[in-house]
Scaffold this active site. Sequence first.
Site, PDB file in Angstrom:
ATOM      1  CB  SER A 148      -0.900   0.064   1.269  1.00 42.43           C
ATOM      2  OG  SER A 148      -0.149  -0.328   2.417  1.00 42.43           O
ATOM      3  CG  ASP A 197      -4.524   5.008   7.055  1.00 40.47           C
ATOM      4  OD1 ASP A 197      -3.179   4.681   7.422  1.00 40.47           O
ATOM      5  OD2 ASP A 197      -5.034   4.511   5.888  1.00 40.47           O
ATOM      6  CG  HIS A 215      -1.208   3.707   4.508  1.00 42.66           C
ATOM      7  ND1 HIS A 215      -2.322   3.148   5.310  1.00 42.66           N
ATOM      8  CD2 HIS A 215      -0.527   2.833   3.975  1.00 42.66           C
ATOM      9  CE1 HIS A 215      -2.420   1.992   4.732  1.00 42.66           C
ATOM     10  NE2 HIS A 215      -1.356   1.583   4.081  1.00 42.66           N
TER      11      HIS A 215
END
Length: 350
Positions: free
Chosen positions: A46, A324, A327
Amino acid sequence: MDSHNQLFILLCVSLLLLSGQMGLQVEAGRHHLHHPSRELFIFGDSYVDTGNTPKSQAGSWKQPYGITFPQKPAGRFSDGRVLSDFIAKTLGLRSPIPYKFRKIVPKHYLKYGMNFAYGGTGVFDTSTSGPNMTAQIDSFNQLIQENVYTPSDLSKSIAYVSVSGNDYNFYLATNGSLPGFPSFIASVVKQTTADLIHLQSIGFKRIVVGALQPLGCLPLATAQTSFQSCNSTFNDLVTLHNNLLNQSVTKLNQESNDHNTFTILDLFDGFRTVLNNPSSHNIKERLKPCCFGVSSEYNCGSVDENNVKKYLVCENPESTFFWDRLHPTQAGWNAVYSELEKKGVYKILY
């Protein structure tokens, strides 16, 4: 599906991709003249995924992801751009298109490379159903077999490999023990090394792998101290990972005909420098995430069965380092990347 519907879907996807890339286009046009043949291929998770993860399972396709750029959810795990966007910009390229869009974008998009990264994945299988690193490289290899890319494309291209800790999250989530952690770290680095060798065998002459960021500073780890301090136990384990990775890459270069095929992008140092000196990057909130669930059972982007929001978003993502629980914000990535530029990221990528 009739041809009108197909055309409409194609148009929507093209617009989505364009909206996701436009911000980098001006810069790209300027640099691109110097190295028109260079392409960027991204593998990992991610931290570099720009849209491969399915809409059905990823928060990255839901509100409020993408609120800063491109002002709507676009498959990036942030409020805006992620690491791969910044790397592409340094190379003077448009961000490579996600692998899953390869058949529905105009062919000329392929000349910038391709992004195979998939949120939640690791070098081994994790809790996500996405392709692990080996499977991502196999997908790329298939494109070589199909002549989508040629060996001469590869000799001038860069592979970037992101291993950001999903293997370790999965290890802890499946009752992995702390005493067993060092040997598991060794196995993760060993598999990462096998993946790097695999990329070299396909024909890459330039392979960059990210060092592991300080996992002990992620909001997931700092929540226990109300986001006041990093977890030093986790960061010690990260140091072990990075030391083993350094040793491995040094050895690979010694064994390689070209002694600088493999390089490490030192994300650990980039994160640490910014988190230790946040004000020099106009970061006011260094450990508390901008977007978080209203209680522990909810995450950024969660809604209940009536579609009622179960998350809160801070007022200024641009002055917050983390987006978050895992990240960085676009501002966080920008700060880390500017530190990497000071240390000569250009030399690592060229």
